[in-house]
Design an enzyme around this catalytic site. Sequence first.
Site, PDB file in Angstrom:
ATOM      1  N   GLU A   1       0.839  -1.209   0.000  1.00 10.58           N
ATOM      2  CA  GLU A   1       0.000   0.000   0.000  1.00 10.58           C
ATOM      3  C   GLU A   1       0.873   1.259   0.000  1.00 10.58           C
ATOM      4  O   GLU A   1       0.539   2.252  -0.649  1.00 10.58           O
ATOM      5  CB  GLU A   1      -0.918  -0.003   1.222  1.00 10.58           C
ATOM      6  CG  GLU A   1      -1.991  -1.083   1.147  1.00 10.58           C
ATOM      7  CD  GLU A   1      -2.858  -1.122   2.383  1.00 10.58           C
ATOM      8  OE1 GLU A   1      -2.326  -1.515   3.447  1.00 10.58           O
ATOM      9  OE2 GLU A   1      -4.037  -0.759   2.305  1.00 10.58           O
TER      10      GLU A   1
ATOM     11  N   GLU B   1      -3.604  -9.412   3.616  1.00  6.69           N
ATOM     12  CA  GLU B   1      -4.374  -9.118   4.835  1.00  6.69           C
ATOM     13  C   GLU B   1      -5.488 -10.130   5.079  1.00  6.69           C
ATOM     14  O   GLU B   1      -5.793 -10.486   6.209  1.00  6.69           O
ATOM     15  CB  GLU B   1      -4.975  -7.703   4.747  1.00  6.69           C
ATOM     16  CG  GLU B   1      -3.995  -6.567   4.976  1.00  6.69           C
ATOM     17  CD  GLU B   1      -3.263  -6.130   3.719  1.00  6.69           C
ATOM     18  OE1 GLU B   1      -3.255  -6.871   2.715  1.00  6.69           O
ATOM     19  OE2 GLU B   1      -2.680  -5.028   3.746  1.00  6.69           O
TER      20      GLU B   1
HETATM   21  N1  3HC Z   1       4.541  -7.468  11.562  1.00  5.94           N
HETATM   22  C1  3HC Z   1       5.303  -7.854  12.618  1.00  5.94           C
HETATM   23  N2  3HC Z   1       6.193  -8.853  12.561  1.00  5.94           N
HETATM   24  C2  3HC Z   1       6.336  -9.484  11.397  1.00  5.94           C
HETATM   25  C3  3HC Z   1       5.597  -9.135  10.255  1.00  5.94           C
HETATM   26  C4  3HC Z   1       4.665  -8.069  10.364  1.00  5.94           C
HETATM   27  N3  3HC Z   1       3.928  -7.645   9.330  1.00  5.94           N
HETATM   28  N4  3HC Z   1       5.948  -9.954   9.245  1.00  5.94           N
HETATM   29  C5  3HC Z   1       6.891 -10.776   9.735  1.00  5.94           C
HETATM   30  N5  3HC Z   1       7.121 -10.493  11.021  1.00  5.94           N
HETATM   31  C6  3HC Z   1       8.103 -11.129  11.909  1.00  5.94           C
HETATM   32  C7  3HC Z   1       7.799 -12.602  12.153  1.00  5.94           C
HETATM   33  O1  3HC Z   1       6.884 -12.767  13.211  1.00  5.94           O
HETATM   34  C8  3HC Z   1       9.172 -13.147  12.469  1.00  5.94           C
HETATM   35  O2  3HC Z   1       9.458 -12.804  13.797  1.00  5.94           O
HETATM   36  P1  3HC Z   1      10.342 -13.784  14.721  1.00  5.94           P
HETATM   37  O3  3HC Z   1      11.662 -13.904  14.036  1.00  5.94           O
HETATM   38  O4  3HC Z   1      10.368 -13.111  16.032  1.00  5.94           O
HETATM   39  O5  3HC Z   1       9.598 -15.090  14.725  1.00  5.94           O
HETATM   40  C9  3HC Z   1      10.098 -12.321  11.588  1.00  5.94           C
HETATM   41  O6  3HC Z   1       9.352 -11.151  11.233  1.00  5.94           O
HETATM   42  C10 3HC Z   1      10.516 -13.004  10.313  1.00  5.94           C
HETATM   43  O7  3HC Z   1       9.345 -13.507   9.663  1.00  5.94           O
HETATM   44  P2  3HC Z   1       9.344 -14.939   8.957  1.00  5.94           P
HETATM   45  O8  3HC Z   1       9.902 -15.953   9.874  1.00  5.94           O
HETATM   46  O9  3HC Z   1       7.960 -15.131   8.448  1.00  5.94           O
HETATM   47  O10 3HC Z   1      10.374 -14.694   7.793  1.00  5.94           O
HETATM   48  P3  3HC Z   1      10.333 -15.187   6.278  1.00  5.94           P
HETATM   49  O11 3HC Z   1      11.549 -14.655   5.649  1.00  5.94           O
HETATM   50  O12 3HC Z   1      10.052 -16.634   6.225  1.00  5.94           O
HETATM   51  O13 3HC Z   1       9.058 -14.453   5.634  1.00  5.94           O
HETATM   52  C11 3HC Z   1       7.597 -12.612   5.091  1.00  5.94           C
HETATM   53  C12 3HC Z   1       9.043 -13.063   5.486  1.00  5.94           C
HETATM   54  C13 3HC Z   1       7.258 -13.162   3.714  1.00  5.94           C
HETATM   55  C14 3HC Z   1       7.590 -11.119   5.065  1.00  5.94           C
HETATM   56  C15 3HC Z   1       6.607 -13.175   6.139  1.00  5.94           C
HETATM   57  O14 3HC Z   1       7.057 -12.837   7.429  1.00  5.94           O
HETATM   58  C16 3HC Z   1       5.209 -12.638   5.999  1.00  5.94           C
HETATM   59  O15 3HC Z   1       4.461 -13.104   5.188  1.00  5.94           O
HETATM   60  N6  3HC Z   1       4.856 -11.619   6.837  1.00  5.94           N
HETATM   61  C17 3HC Z   1       3.513 -11.128   6.944  1.00  5.94           C
HETATM   62  C18 3HC Z   1       3.111 -10.279   5.762  1.00  5.94           C
HETATM   63  C19 3HC Z   1       1.733  -9.742   5.981  1.00  5.94           C
HETATM   64  O16 3HC Z   1       0.799 -10.450   6.271  1.00  5.94           O
HETATM   65  N7  3HC Z   1       1.593  -8.416   5.828  1.00  5.94           N
HETATM   66  C20 3HC Z   1       0.339  -7.769   6.038  1.00  5.94           C
HETATM   67  C21 3HC Z   1       0.232  -7.285   7.444  1.00  5.94           C
HETATM   68  S1  3HC Z   1      -1.337  -6.570   7.825  1.00  5.94           S
HETATM   69  C22 3HC Z   1      -1.270  -5.056   7.085  1.00  5.94           C
HETATM   70  O17 3HC Z   1      -0.290  -4.701   6.487  1.00  5.94           O
HETATM   71  C23 3HC Z   1      -2.483  -4.216   7.256  1.00  5.94           C
HETATM   72  C24 3HC Z   1      -2.438  -2.974   6.428  1.00  5.94           C
HETATM   73  O18 3HC Z   1      -3.341  -3.053   5.373  1.00  5.94           O
HETATM   74  C25 3HC Z   1      -2.787  -1.798   7.241  1.00  5.94           C
END
Ligand code: 3HC
Length: 662
Positions: free
Chosen positions: A108, A128
């Site tokens: 976004e 999301e």
């Molecule tokens: N917020 C907070 N922490 C997050 C995060 C996020 N969005 N995304 C990842 N993390 C943290 C994980 O919990 C993990 O923490 P830890 O080491 O303490 O366990 C660390 O970052 C690393 O994450 P992964 O182990 O998942 O690492 P990968 O390299 O395997 O994957 C990734 C990276 C593809 C970015 C994966 O973490 C992921 O898919 N993250 C979530 C993405 C997501 O869903 N984003 C949308 C969030 S909601 C949003 O944005 C709302 C908006 O519209 C307002």
Amino acid sequence: MPANPSIVSFQHHQSIGLITINNPPVNALSQAVRQGLLECLQEAESEHTIQAIVIACQGRTFVAGADITEFDAAPKPPFLFDVFYRIDQCSKPVIAALFGTALGGGFELALACHYRVAITGTKVGLPEVTLGLLPAAGGTQCLPRIGGLALSLDMMTLGKPRLALSLVEEGIIDRIIDTEPSAYTERVIEYSKELLNTGQGVRPVSAMPVNTTDDDKALLDQWRAKLAKKAKGQTAPQVIIDCIEDAIKLPFLDGQSNARERFLACKASSQSRAMRHAFFAERSASKLEGLSDDIIAGEVNRVAVIGAGTMGSAIAMCFANANIPVTLLELNKEALEAGLNRINQRYQQSVDRGRINAADLNRRMACIKTTCDYNDLADIDLVVEAAFESMEVKQTIFQQLDKVCKPEAILATNTSYLDIDTIASVLSCPEQVVGLHFFSPAERMKLLEVVRGNTTSPHTLKTAVELAKRIGKIAVVVGNGYGFVGNRMYASYGREAQNLLLEGATPAQVDKAMSDWGMAMGPFAVNDLSGIDIGYKARREHPGLPDDPCYFRPADLMVEAGRLGQKTGAGFYRYDPQTGQRESDPIAIERIRAEAIKLGVPQRESISAEHIQQRLVTALINEGRALLQQGIARRASDIDVIWLNGYGFPRFRGGPMWWADQ
Ligand code: 3HC
């Protein structure tokens, strides 16, 4: 200068202002990042020498989303959309420099910028919905304006990330830059200068119209109907469609204001809380607490799989998919050929469905070598035994492996039930034995139970967990006990379902109640699909069956009548010989009723769906609790991860233990 320059910093590069976010591990948009971005934007805009602004990130990825850890507390200003709208309204062109995974709020942020460039291999997406949420920071209003309705519906309601390269034609990505990561920022700055030199200026998405057609309403209705089935019981996908509809009908800020309100409602819902729990539970499952950091995982460069049956060949595919050379061993050439054909067929299906291309198929097939000779396993780093489920067979195989494998090789068994310690007891190196319990179809299912025996060393465990990550599995470490965690709980769940049949419920009634509750399939449909005889045989080998004449009696009855499930055309249901269509079968129902009367089981007059759901889920919860007490499961959240990823438990209910806590 921003208040916290170590998180968001600002630098001049002649006429270009470079804003860099540095918030490891994934540059999530925490309050400090939002504040820093706002301050840097103000500085860049007020600085008269700056003509264009680049937003970039340090570390392994562009922003991967809003900070999910902040979602349980009251939101703190500045709010994301306010920061992004400030970018949209900026008087100087703003360029997003994408790499890694630009997801959720990160994508976004990119959509709010006036231009988007991405390094080769970047993925972008709005996941999301997988957290029971909707894009709250402008995505629902921006994407339809830039990429159109069909793409917006797909990306937002399914939540699957896409390669940035595939979005160039859609006008979402302005340029792909193919360069070394170290030269990327410099190349984006060059691109920004090029924009200025060619007289291109700001391009606020808020001022763009949405291209509408007469077919829009039909398309929205089509997606509403599709998601009512595909995401049954879930709120967020339908709400996302409402927001996309607003993008067509309402001015930008009005549409966004509705989206924000709906986001807050979703965020507070039990569904989103459950799905956020699932997100963090999956990440903590593979953490090996109590293991010293000094323990280094072993290198795994070559793998072998013993047994080229359905499971063995699917396990070999898991390694080939991750580009790890794998040797498949069978007793004879015919069995090997059958296994290779099976693998080839499955890859071909993936090609036909557009999941991989022909080159991928060839590369993966080339990763797989075959042999009938144990001596060919001398240089293998890790072996997965996937032979017949019998202690005698497995011990014989492990004795052979002990003779031929190098001393440091890790020897894993894919047993679903058997005692890892008894298997390890025949070896000279029992500390190198571990269970790797794959779930069928192994090449697709994400779950891997990593079973720690009494003798399994920390080094072996760490190597197994690291390998699981490499092949894209969610590893959950469990203790050694009959059926480990997943199958032991499944037995309790199944037993309760069988008891309901004896009390007068029909298979269809139980299945409907559970699929309405959100399970991917009902227990009897699953049983018929996988073969009722599998459980029947396993019960005969079970050392500690309960002394209960009702125990899985309906299932045993079906097997004794030759009704093994779909493969024999009848089981708990009957199957139309032409179409394969499942139908209720009065013969099966009557047989079970007669047996119940013989066993003296009181018949219920009526059984409600709620009663069925409560009985089955309670059975799961009770067994889960016992597993925790016995230390076979380490954390309640591990049990949830197993049920969400291995047994089709509805993600929006968070898993059995999360559900129990609510
Ligand atoms: N917020 C907070 N922490 C997050 C995060 C996020 N969005 N995304 C990842 N993390 C943290 C994980 O919990 C993990 O923490 P830890 O080491 O303490 O366990 C660390 O970052 C690393 O994450 P992964 O182990 O998942 O690492 P990968 O390299 O395997 O994957 C990734 C990276 C593809 C970015 C994966 O973490 C992921 O898919 N993250 C979530 C993405 C997501 O869903 N984003 C949308 C969030 S909601 C949003 O944005 C709302 C908006 O519209 C307002």
